[in-house]
Design an enzyme around this catalytic site. Structure first.
Site, PDB file in Angstrom:
ATOM      1  N   ASN A 138       0.807  -1.229   0.000  1.00 32.21           N
ATOM      2  CA  ASN A 138       0.000   0.000   0.000  1.00 32.21           C
ATOM      3  C   ASN A 138       0.837   1.275   0.000  1.00 32.21           C
ATOM      4  O   ASN A 138       0.343   2.331  -0.379  1.00 32.21           O
ATOM      5  CB  ASN A 138      -0.927  -0.040   1.226  1.00 32.21           C
ATOM      6  CG  ASN A 138      -1.486   1.305   1.578  1.00 32.21           C
ATOM      7  OD1 ASN A 138      -2.447   1.756   0.956  1.00 32.21           O
ATOM      8  ND2 ASN A 138      -0.885   1.981   2.546  1.00 32.21           N
ATOM      9  N   SER A 173      -4.239   2.815  -8.277  1.00 33.78           N
ATOM     10  CA  SER A 173      -4.953   4.104  -8.282  1.00 33.78           C
ATOM     11  C   SER A 173      -5.804   4.179  -9.537  1.00 33.78           C
ATOM     12  O   SER A 173      -5.475   3.571 -10.564  1.00 33.78           O
ATOM     13  CB  SER A 173      -3.947   5.266  -8.296  1.00 33.78           C
ATOM     14  OG  SER A 173      -4.613   6.475  -8.603  1.00 33.78           O
ATOM     15  N   TYR A 190       3.346   9.123 -11.635  1.00 30.34           N
ATOM     16  CA  TYR A 190       2.505   8.388 -10.666  1.00 30.34           C
ATOM     17  C   TYR A 190       1.571   7.439 -11.424  1.00 30.34           C
ATOM     18  O   TYR A 190       1.445   6.261 -11.072  1.00 30.34           O
ATOM     19  CB  TYR A 190       1.713   9.407  -9.841  1.00 30.34           C
ATOM     20  CG  TYR A 190       0.756   8.826  -8.819  1.00 30.34           C
ATOM     21  CD1 TYR A 190       1.214   8.327  -7.603  1.00 30.34           C
ATOM     22  CD2 TYR A 190      -0.615   8.815  -9.059  1.00 30.34           C
ATOM     23  CE1 TYR A 190       0.333   7.818  -6.654  1.00 30.34           C
ATOM     24  CE2 TYR A 190      -1.506   8.309  -8.122  1.00 30.34           C
ATOM     25  CZ  TYR A 190      -1.025   7.815  -6.923  1.00 30.34           C
ATOM     26  OH  TYR A 190      -1.912   7.315  -5.989  1.00 30.34           O
ATOM     27  N   ALA A 224       1.976   6.239 -14.427  1.00 31.42           N
ATOM     28  CA  ALA A 224       2.775   5.184 -15.062  1.00 31.42           C
ATOM     29  C   ALA A 224       3.157   4.122 -14.027  1.00 31.42           C
ATOM     30  O   ALA A 224       3.092   2.916 -14.300  1.00 31.42           O
ATOM     31  CB  ALA A 224       4.033   5.792 -15.688  1.00 31.42           C
ATOM     32  N   LYS A 233       1.528   3.397 -11.258  1.00 34.10           N
ATOM     33  CA  LYS A 233       0.333   2.656 -10.834  1.00 34.10           C
ATOM     34  C   LYS A 233      -0.171   1.727 -11.953  1.00 34.10           C
ATOM     35  O   LYS A 233      -0.705   0.645 -11.658  1.00 34.10           O
ATOM     36  CB  LYS A 233      -0.759   3.629 -10.397  1.00 34.10           C
ATOM     37  CG  LYS A 233      -0.403   4.420  -9.128  1.00 34.10           C
ATOM     38  CD  LYS A 233      -0.185   3.521  -7.934  1.00 34.10           C
ATOM     39  CE  LYS A 233      -0.161   4.291  -6.613  1.00 34.10           C
ATOM     40  NZ  LYS A 233       0.003   3.404  -5.457  1.00 34.10           N
ATOM     41  N   ILE A 275      -9.774   9.758  -2.255  1.00 37.45           N
ATOM     42  CA  ILE A 275     -10.047   9.270  -0.898  1.00 37.45           C
ATOM     43  C   ILE A 275      -9.471  10.276   0.099  1.00 37.45           C
ATOM     44  O   ILE A 275      -8.344  10.756  -0.093  1.00 37.45           O
ATOM     45  CB  ILE A 275      -9.374   7.885  -0.670  1.00 37.45           C
ATOM     46  CG1 ILE A 275      -9.753   6.888  -1.782  1.00 37.45           C
ATOM     47  CG2 ILE A 275      -9.710   7.343   0.715  1.00 37.45           C
ATOM     48  CD1 ILE A 275     -11.219   6.540  -1.902  1.00 37.45           C
TER      49      ILE A 275
HETATM   50  P1  NAD Z   1      -0.951   8.509   3.166  1.00 34.58           P
HETATM   51  O1  NAD Z   1       0.055   9.538   2.822  1.00 34.58           O
HETATM   52  O2  NAD Z   1      -1.994   8.807   4.191  1.00 34.58           O
HETATM   53  O3  NAD Z   1      -0.223   7.151   3.611  1.00 34.58           O
HETATM   54  C1  NAD Z   1       0.883   6.656   2.923  1.00 34.58           C
HETATM   55  C2  NAD Z   1       1.780   5.934   3.913  1.00 34.58           C
HETATM   56  O4  NAD Z   1       2.856   5.355   3.144  1.00 34.58           O
HETATM   57  C3  NAD Z   1       2.409   6.871   4.931  1.00 34.58           C
HETATM   58  O5  NAD Z   1       2.309   6.319   6.221  1.00 34.58           O
HETATM   59  C4  NAD Z   1       3.857   6.986   4.487  1.00 34.58           C
HETATM   60  O6  NAD Z   1       4.769   7.192   5.549  1.00 34.58           O
HETATM   61  C5  NAD Z   1       4.064   5.625   3.826  1.00 34.58           C
HETATM   62  N1  NAD Z   1       5.156   5.652   2.868  1.00 34.58           N
HETATM   63  C6  NAD Z   1       5.370   6.568   1.885  1.00 34.58           C
HETATM   64  N2  NAD Z   1       6.510   6.296   1.240  1.00 34.58           N
HETATM   65  C7  NAD Z   1       7.030   5.187   1.825  1.00 34.58           C
HETATM   66  C8  NAD Z   1       8.188   4.431   1.598  1.00 34.58           C
HETATM   67  N3  NAD Z   1       9.091   4.791   0.663  1.00 34.58           N
HETATM   68  N4  NAD Z   1       8.411   3.350   2.370  1.00 34.58           N
HETATM   69  C9  NAD Z   1       7.533   2.983   3.334  1.00 34.58           C
HETATM   70  N5  NAD Z   1       6.419   3.691   3.602  1.00 34.58           N
HETATM   71  C10 NAD Z   1       6.167   4.765   2.851  1.00 34.58           C
HETATM   72  O7  NAD Z   1      -1.621   8.132   1.760  1.00 34.58           O
HETATM   73  P2  NAD Z   1      -2.906   7.251   1.375  1.00 34.58           P
HETATM   74  O8  NAD Z   1      -3.840   8.160   0.678  1.00 34.58           O
HETATM   75  O9  NAD Z   1      -3.380   6.424   2.483  1.00 34.58           O
HETATM   76  O10 NAD Z   1      -2.246   6.339   0.245  1.00 34.58           O
HETATM   77  C11 NAD Z   1      -2.081   4.949   0.401  1.00 34.58           C
HETATM   78  C12 NAD Z   1      -1.987   4.324  -0.976  1.00 34.58           C
HETATM   79  O11 NAD Z   1      -3.207   4.572  -1.671  1.00 34.58           O
HETATM   80  C13 NAD Z   1      -0.868   4.884  -1.877  1.00 34.58           C
HETATM   81  O12 NAD Z   1      -0.274   3.844  -2.611  1.00 34.58           O
HETATM   82  C14 NAD Z   1      -1.608   5.826  -2.800  1.00 34.58           C
HETATM   83  O13 NAD Z   1      -0.943   5.989  -4.019  1.00 34.58           O
HETATM   84  C15 NAD Z   1      -2.918   5.068  -2.957  1.00 34.58           C
HETATM   85  N6  NAD Z   1      -4.015   5.919  -3.421  1.00 34.58           N
HETATM   86  C16 NAD Z   1      -4.512   6.916  -2.621  1.00 34.58           C
HETATM   87  C17 NAD Z   1      -5.560   7.690  -3.106  1.00 34.58           C
HETATM   88  C18 NAD Z   1      -6.179   8.816  -2.308  1.00 34.58           C
HETATM   89  O14 NAD Z   1      -7.012   9.553  -2.853  1.00 34.58           O
HETATM   90  N7  NAD Z   1      -5.827   8.997  -1.043  1.00 34.58           N
HETATM   91  C19 NAD Z   1      -6.087   7.451  -4.370  1.00 34.58           C
HETATM   92  C20 NAD Z   1      -5.553   6.437  -5.146  1.00 34.58           C
HETATM   93  C21 NAD Z   1      -4.510   5.666  -4.656  1.00 34.58           C
END
Ligand code: NAD
Length: 262
Positions: free
Chosen positions: A86, A138, A151, A153, A155, A183
């Site tokens: 994740n 994503s 990003y 690319a 995903k 989200i």
């Molecule tokens: P967030 O920033 O709340 O959480 C991301 C977590 O990943 C954080 O705790 C961060 O410390 C950790 N992290 C980041 N880089 C890291 C690394 N190199 N090594 C280890 N940990 C790392 O973000 P989120 O919105 O919960 O996103 C979670 C996932 O969902 C991501 O992959 C994001 O791309 C995907 N996503 C989120 C959304 C959205 O709208 N929030 C939409 C599509 C996809």
């Protein structure tokens, strides 16, 4: 309350915040022993303490550290049945302005980190003859978003990797993905807290609102659970329907339908 994950051991990368945190909480609530893997030590420790799990402080771009942490987690938890890849980061910059460093960072965390997780957990799950991996991609993997070229690319690569891993790790291990739309998490706080941007996102979504981390965690849990035992290599879009395009406005639809058929 159900107990879908009793007797299971899970690692959730990026488990210290947002969707990962909600996934850790849900898996733990339903019986799993959980390792909260995050590069942020404080967040990992906080979530782990609150759910009675383990914390592992790792940057998913570091191949050796990922392998070590996965092996240690499996050892400490008495096995490894579930991996949720994740961890992710996003940004928005016009495509032609991305630097080499930004490109490498976005691909490194979002795509390469996912590969490292699969490569480390796969052998343990294959040896045990069972396992599930769910990757967090994503909506941008499917529908481009201005400013998010690297990003998107990365995903899209996660979706390809999901299918490939499903082919190569089956039948013992199922591998699936979620593709969330907008989200509300710390990652999107800037958009959600801006009235104009939030309204634009909400109005383009049939659900009429931005999603919650818990709503994505529920779909991740479904894919990991035995209820999805015949599902592998698939992606579930969790976006309130925002991917559905419609060039036809409500006003035009009303006008056409009032005019009748023929
Ligand atoms: P967030 O920033 O709340 O959480 C991301 C977590 O990943 C954080 O705790 C961060 O410390 C950790 N992290 C980041 N880089 C890291 C690394 N190199 N090594 C280890 N940990 C790392 O973000 P989120 O919105 O919960 O996103 C979670 C996932 O969902 C991501 O992959 C994001 O791309 C995907 N996503 C989120 C959304 C959205 O709208 N929030 C939409 C599509 C996809």
């Amino acid at each position: 309350m159900t107990d879908r994950f009793t007797g299971r051991q899970a690692i959730v990368t990026g488990g210290g915040s947002g969707i990962g945190e909600a996934t850790c909480r849900l898996f733990a609530r339903e019986g799993a022993v959980v390792t909260v893997l995050d590069r942020d030590a404080d967040s990992a420790a906080r979530v782990a303490a609150e759910i009675g799990g383990r914390a592992a402080v790792v940057d998913v771009r570091d191949a050796d550290a990922v392998t070590l942490a996965v092996n240690e987690a499996a050892e400490a938890m008495g096995g490894l049945t579930d991996l949720v890849n994740n961890a992710g980061i996003g940004t928005a910059v016009p495509l032609l302005n991305y630097t080499d460093k930004q490109w490498a960072l976005l691909i490194g965390v979002n795509l390469t980190g996912t590969f490292y997780g699969i490569r480390a957990a796969g052998p343990i799950m294959l040896a045990a003859g069972k396992g599930s991996i769910v990757n967090n991609a994503s909506l941008t993997a499917i529908r481009p978003t201005r400013g998010e070229g690297p990003y998107s690319a990365a995903k899209a690569g996660v979706l390809a990797l999901t299918q490939n891993a499903a082919l190569e790790l089956g039948p013992a291990v199922r591998v699936n993905a979620v593709a969330p739309g907008m989200i509300h998490t710390p990652l999107t706080e800037m958009v959600v807290s801006n009235d104009e941007w939030r309204t634009a996102a909400e109005s383009g979504t049939p659900a009429g609102r931005i999603g919650t981390a818990e709503e994505v965690a529920e779909v991740i849990a479904f894919l990991a659970s035995d209820a999805a035992s015949y599902v592998t290599g698939q992606t579930i879009v969790v976006d309130g329907g925002s991917v559905l395009p419609s060039l036809q406005s409500d006003a035009l639809l009303r006008a056409i339908s009032q005019a009748g058929f023929g």
